[in-house]
Design an enzyme around this catalytic site. Sequence first.
Site, mmCIF file in Angstrom:
data_model
loop_
_atom_site.group_PDB
_atom_site.id
_atom_site.type_symbol
_atom_site.label_atom_id
_atom_site.label_comp_id
_atom_site.label_asym_id
_atom_site.label_seq_id
_atom_site.Cartn_x
_atom_site.Cartn_y
_atom_site.Cartn_z
ATOM 1 N N GLY A 12 35.343 74.362 -4.067
ATOM 2 C CA GLY A 12 35.655 74.329 -2.636
ATOM 3 C C GLY A 12 37.139 74.386 -2.312
ATOM 4 O O GLY A 12 37.532 73.996 -1.211
ATOM 5 N N ASN A 14 38.844 77.080 -1.746
ATOM 6 C CA ASN A 14 38.977 78.039 -0.645
ATOM 7 C C ASN A 14 38.386 77.488 0.648
ATOM 8 O O ASN A 14 38.920 77.725 1.730
ATOM 9 C CB ASN A 14 38.319 79.373 -1.013
ATOM 10 C CG ASN A 14 39.201 80.196 -1.919
ATOM 11 O OD1 ASN A 14 40.183 80.781 -1.479
ATOM 12 N ND2 ASN A 14 38.883 80.192 -3.207
ATOM 13 N N LYS A 65 14.282 84.832 -1.959
ATOM 14 C CA LYS A 65 15.515 84.937 -1.175
ATOM 15 C C LYS A 65 15.235 84.993 0.333
ATOM 16 O O LYS A 65 15.903 84.341 1.126
ATOM 17 C CB LYS A 65 16.303 86.175 -1.615
ATOM 18 C CG LYS A 65 17.708 86.244 -1.018
ATOM 19 C CD LYS A 65 18.423 87.542 -1.314
ATOM 20 C CE LYS A 65 18.933 87.619 -2.720
ATOM 21 N NZ LYS A 65 20.044 86.697 -2.996
ATOM 22 N N ARG A 91 25.780 84.129 -4.942
ATOM 23 C CA ARG A 91 24.479 84.783 -4.739
ATOM 24 C C ARG A 91 24.658 86.020 -3.883
ATOM 25 O O ARG A 91 25.514 86.018 -2.990
ATOM 26 C CB ARG A 91 23.520 83.863 -3.962
ATOM 27 C CG ARG A 91 23.064 82.764 -4.761
ATOM 28 C CD ARG A 91 22.081 81.844 -4.099
ATOM 29 N NE ARG A 91 21.804 80.857 -5.104
ATOM 30 C CZ ARG A 91 20.896 81.010 -6.045
ATOM 31 N NH1 ARG A 91 20.085 82.037 -6.045
ATOM 32 N NH2 ARG A 91 20.751 80.091 -6.977
ATOM 33 N N LEU A 92 23.810 87.011 -4.130
ATOM 34 C CA LEU A 92 23.833 88.188 -3.263
ATOM 35 C C LEU A 92 23.211 87.813 -1.925
ATOM 36 O O LEU A 92 22.285 86.999 -1.863
ATOM 37 C CB LEU A 92 23.028 89.336 -3.892
ATOM 38 C CG LEU A 92 23.610 89.964 -5.156
ATOM 39 C CD1 LEU A 92 22.696 91.073 -5.653
ATOM 40 C CD2 LEU A 92 25.007 90.502 -4.890
ATOM 41 N N HIS A 109 37.076 87.646 -3.682
ATOM 42 C CA HIS A 109 36.734 87.851 -5.099
ATOM 43 C C HIS A 109 38.027 87.887 -5.916
ATOM 44 O O HIS A 109 38.984 88.555 -5.521
ATOM 45 C CB HIS A 109 35.945 89.157 -5.257
ATOM 46 C CG HIS A 109 35.492 89.381 -6.661
ATOM 47 N ND1 HIS A 109 34.412 88.719 -7.204
ATOM 48 C CD2 HIS A 109 35.995 90.149 -7.653
ATOM 49 C CE1 HIS A 109 34.269 89.087 -8.470
ATOM 50 N NE2 HIS A 109 35.221 89.959 -8.761
HETATM 51 C C1 GAR Z 1 37.187 81.716 -6.112
HETATM 52 O O1 GAR Z 1 38.140 82.104 -7.077
HETATM 53 C C2 GAR Z 1 36.485 82.946 -5.558
HETATM 54 O O2 GAR Z 1 37.324 84.057 -5.485
HETATM 55 C C3 GAR Z 1 35.396 83.149 -6.575
HETATM 56 O O3 GAR Z 1 34.930 81.856 -6.836
HETATM 57 C C4 GAR Z 1 36.040 80.945 -6.768
HETATM 58 C C5 GAR Z 1 35.633 79.727 -5.972
HETATM 59 O O4 GAR Z 1 36.618 78.734 -6.090
HETATM 60 N N1 GAR Z 1 34.357 83.994 -6.056
HETATM 61 C C6 GAR Z 1 33.700 84.889 -6.808
HETATM 62 O O5 GAR Z 1 33.883 85.036 -7.997
HETATM 63 C C7 GAR Z 1 32.700 85.743 -6.031
HETATM 64 N N2 GAR Z 1 32.185 86.796 -6.818
HETATM 65 P P1 GAR Z 1 36.661 77.504 -5.074
HETATM 66 O O6 GAR Z 1 35.271 76.857 -5.104
HETATM 67 O O7 GAR Z 1 37.709 76.589 -5.624
HETATM 68 O O8 GAR Z 1 36.997 78.040 -3.711
#
Ligand code: GAR
Length: 192
Positions: A12, A14, A65, A91-92, A109
């Site tokens: 979390g 982000n 889904k 998840r998609l 990403h």
């Molecule tokens: C982030 O680095 C995000 O870019 C990646 O998961 C991480 C979550 O970190 N997302 C993917 O890989 C999507 N394909 P967080 O929980 O610390 O925000």
Amino acid sequence: MIKAAIFASGTGSNFDSIVRAAEQGEISCDVRLLVCDRSNARVIEKAKKKNIDTFVFSPKEFGGKDAYEQQILLECRKRGIEWIFLAGYMRLIGPVLLAPYQNRIINIHPSLLPAFPGKDAIGQAFEKQVKVTGVTIHYIDNGMDTGPIIEQEAVRITAEDTRESLQKKIQAIEHSLYPKVIQTLLVEEEIH
Ligand code: GAR
């Protein structure tokens, strides 16, 4: 104020950066809901601390889904959610959410797509010994990290980098880039 939901499955960081930017008025939206598919994800605590509603579900408890996305849609509609920000939601997204939220679901990403889609993009880039990787923010479509790209920022991998140091560099970019891109999209929407 635009109402938003964040979907996340992990730590979390982000989630935190978006919520903080919203609190500080750097982005004009109100984060009303966290959707999470893992009951032990650390992001849930972060949402609770901020008094943000959470919808935590276990996909196994639904028929598929479509069934869990119907429930997510209901939770979003209850709160008038207009935008969905994916922040480590692994998840998609299916047609049940894609149709009502067309061009209103975006994802972050940790690579320069189309390179290294899917899981562990940072590890994939590190293993391949590429010299440049980065962060991509894109609209969601029905593929795996395939939707139209909105913004990208590159980072160099140096000889001194470890997987951990690369992850730190990428996360620092993510935490500043995601709120900025969100604000740009919300402002564009207000103008049109
Ligand atoms: C982030 O680095 C995000 O870019 C990646 O998961 C991480 C979550 O970190 N997302 C993917 O890989 C999507 N394909 P967080 O929980 O610390 O925000």
